[in-house]
Design an enzyme around this catalytic site. Structure first.
Site, PDB file in Angstrom:
ATOM      1  N   THR A  14     -14.127  32.873 -23.692  1.00 54.84           N
ATOM      2  CA  THR A  14     -13.486  33.214 -24.968  1.00 54.84           C
ATOM      3  C   THR A  14     -14.494  33.150 -26.115  1.00 54.84           C
ATOM      4  O   THR A  14     -14.642  34.099 -26.878  1.00 54.84           O
ATOM      5  CB  THR A  14     -12.342  32.200 -25.239  1.00 54.84           C
ATOM      6  N   VAL A  15     -15.215  32.039 -26.217  1.00 60.22           N
ATOM      7  CA  VAL A  15     -16.119  31.859 -27.363  1.00 60.22           C
ATOM      8  C   VAL A  15     -17.358  32.751 -27.220  1.00 60.22           C
ATOM      9  O   VAL A  15     -17.769  33.433 -28.161  1.00 60.22           O
ATOM     10  CB  VAL A  15     -16.516  30.371 -27.520  1.00 60.22           C
ATOM     11  N   LYS A  97     -18.555  19.792 -27.015  1.00 58.42           N
ATOM     12  CA  LYS A  97     -18.221  18.457 -27.555  1.00 58.42           C
ATOM     13  C   LYS A  97     -18.492  17.348 -26.548  1.00 58.42           C
ATOM     14  O   LYS A  97     -18.980  16.281 -26.892  1.00 58.42           O
ATOM     15  CB  LYS A  97     -16.752  18.424 -27.978  1.00 58.42           C
ATOM     16  N   VAL A 124     -16.731  20.464 -32.951  1.00 55.63           N
ATOM     17  CA  VAL A 124     -15.543  19.812 -33.516  1.00 55.63           C
ATOM     18  C   VAL A 124     -14.931  20.716 -34.579  1.00 55.63           C
ATOM     19  O   VAL A 124     -15.637  21.226 -35.454  1.00 55.63           O
ATOM     20  CB  VAL A 124     -15.886  18.461 -34.192  1.00 55.63           C
ATOM     21  N   GLY A 126     -13.514  23.686 -34.428  1.00 63.63           N
ATOM     22  CA  GLY A 126     -13.640  25.149 -34.318  1.00 63.63           C
ATOM     23  C   GLY A 126     -14.377  25.753 -35.486  1.00 63.63           C
ATOM     24  O   GLY A 126     -15.558  25.499 -35.705  1.00 63.63           O
ATOM     25  N   GLY A 179      -2.654  29.837 -24.296  1.00 62.18           N
ATOM     26  CA  GLY A 179      -4.099  29.743 -24.072  1.00 62.18           C
ATOM     27  C   GLY A 179      -4.796  28.708 -24.928  1.00 62.18           C
ATOM     28  O   GLY A 179      -6.007  28.753 -25.095  1.00 62.18           O
ATOM     29  N   ASP A 193     -10.084  14.863 -25.251  1.00 64.92           N
ATOM     30  CA  ASP A 193     -10.713  15.855 -26.131  1.00 64.92           C
ATOM     31  C   ASP A 193     -10.941  15.258 -27.539  1.00 64.92           C
ATOM     32  O   ASP A 193     -11.991  15.442 -28.144  1.00 64.92           O
ATOM     33  CB  ASP A 193      -9.791  17.092 -26.200  1.00 64.92           C
ATOM     34  N   LYS A 197     -14.444  14.313 -29.818  1.00 65.24           N
ATOM     35  CA  LYS A 197     -14.621  14.830 -31.180  1.00 65.24           C
ATOM     36  C   LYS A 197     -14.776  13.693 -32.200  1.00 65.24           C
ATOM     37  O   LYS A 197     -15.639  13.756 -33.071  1.00 65.24           O
ATOM     38  CB  LYS A 197     -13.444  15.745 -31.535  1.00 65.24           C
TER      39      LYS A 197
END
Ligand code: HSE
Length: 425
Positions: A14-15, A97, A124, A126, A179, A193, A197
């Site tokens: 995706t990124v 991260k 961290v 986005g 998603g 997660d 962060k």
């Protein structure tokens, strides 16, 4: 014509796809090679003239690549690939991260040794320019608190549970279908997660390495729609928070933890909805600020990655520029305040028998351990004779609450301790 900065991109999910789309038509850059897991997978982008490989180490060794952009995630093989690339004199931009939280200090030291830099704005929050704000914009401050909603999935779930009276399981299913969740959603809902962060944010805010395994963590799986409704009635919203602040009576230690909290409705973090992220920072000079925006997603995250690439590329023109980007972080890890020694106000939901004297017995147990109650409310009785009792406490040491709850668990009238949540004050 000015020479182009040459890039290798590791990861085209995706990124990565967002990064390539933003960079492709930029005359300042040339993407020399992309490392992908499956070369035969259909791609959304036209990748003609770009070398594709399934071996990311080829990017780390590539003689014509100046900067390695890692958007693959995870530790294996990203950790080894990045170490190799640094040793070969390449600058690093990463969105990883977990890697920065677990191996940051070692990688920064290696980068210093090889006179290259590691930028990680996308790790961290986005698209929110948060790392650069902490690293540069807030340098004049002593930081008194960082409190963040830094996981979009849990904020989406909690928002859905509140707005649509959904159960946790239904809201999680929707977050996954949209998603937002990590490949393994337990990393989101159990708070891992957020641990990565907040460890990155606190090491920048307090300029010390933080050992991730020392950070206390509580997930959101035990929260019911009833808790969310009750919290609302008391004037709060429930949010998953990563918190970092100096220890209350030990300034040498840091109080860093991850857990859901009751956030007063008037606090700026309470208004953060859906997959958005927000980071509230209290600094000695600036006062209180909050940075808010999309914490995940293709283009917001790619915005942060490409911002880093452009910043490094401009600095490359300066002689010996890497030394200006060394992080002012001490080498020895910081002591983390044990959760038992933290001071909080609490929301406690208990299931008990509905018999005379129950509230008295509860009050007695809390009183014996020095826990002062702010309110005690019974929220009805179900068909099996189970009463739901909700208590709010004043500020007190966690170990006192835990001792009272141990005593209460053993009482014959107690059926279950439903959930214990801390209140953000
Ligand atoms: N799973 C993460 C989240 C993605 O929900 O925020 C961004 O790190």
């Amino acid at each position: 014509m000015m020479a182009k900065t040459t890039l290798g991109i590791f990861g085209l999910g995706t990124v990565g796809t967002g990064v390539v789309a933003l960079l492709r038509d930029n005359p300042q850059f040339e993407i020399r090679a992309i490392a992908i897991r499956d070369r035969h997978k259909p791609r959304e982008l036209e990748l003609a003239n770009i070398e594709l490989t399934d071996d990311p180490f080829k990017l780390a060794d590539h003689p014509d690549i100046e900067m390695l952009v890692e958007v693959a995630g995870g530790i294996d093989p990203a950790y080894e690939v990045i170490k190799r690339a640094i040793s070969n004199g390449k600058h690093i931009v990463t969105a990883n991260k977990e890697l920065i939280a677990k191996h940051g200090p070692e990688l920064f030291a290696l980068a210093n040794e090889h006179k290259v830099t590691i930028f990680f704005e996308a790790a961290v929050g986005g698209g929110i320019p948060l790392i650069s704000t902490l690293q540069r914009g807030l340098q004049a401050n002593r930081i008194a608190r960082v409190a963040g909603i830094v996981n979009g999935t849990t904020n989406y779930i909690l928002t859905k549970m509140e707005r649509e009276q959904q159960s946790f399981a239904d809201a999680l299913r929707e977050a996954q279908a949209a998603g937002y969740a990590e490949a393994d959603p337990t990393d989101d809902v159990e708070g891992r997660d957020v641990v990565y962060k907040i460890s990155i944010l606190s090491s920048l805010a307090f300029q010390v390495p933080i050992e991730v395994e020392k950070i206390y963590r509580q997930g959101i799986t035990q929260i019911t729609d009833l808790d969310i409704k009750l919290a609302n009635e008391f004037g709060y919203r429930i949010k998953m928070i990563g918190l970092a602040q100096p220890g209350e009576d030990n300034e040498q230690a840091l109080d860093v933890r991850v857990h859901p909290m009751l956030v007063p409705r008037h606090h700026p973090l309470a208004s953060v909805e859906g997959v958005n992220n927000a980071i509230f920072i209290k600094g000695s000079a600036v006062g209180e600020i909050m940075l808010y925006g999309p914490g995940a997603g293709r283009f917001p995250t790619a915005s942060a990655v490409v911002g880093d690439i452009i910043n490094i590329a401009s600095a490359l023109k300066l002689p010996d520029f890497a030394q200006y980007f060394q992080l002012p972080i001490r080498s020895e890890a910081c002591e983390i305040f044990p959760i038992a020694d933290t001071t909080n106000a609490y929301y406690i939901r208990l299931e008990t028998h509905d018999t005379p004297g129950v509230i008295g017995t509860l009050g007695h147990a809390f009183g014996e351990h020095g826990v002062s109650l702010h309110s005690v409310t019974q929220k009805g009785v179900n068909s099996e004779g189970t009463a739901t009792i909700v208590l709010l406490t004043h500020r007190v040491k966690e170990k006192q609450v835990q001792a009272a709850l141990t005593q209460i668990s053993a009482q014959a009238t107690t059926k279950q301790i439903g959930v214990v949540l801390r209140v953000l004050i």
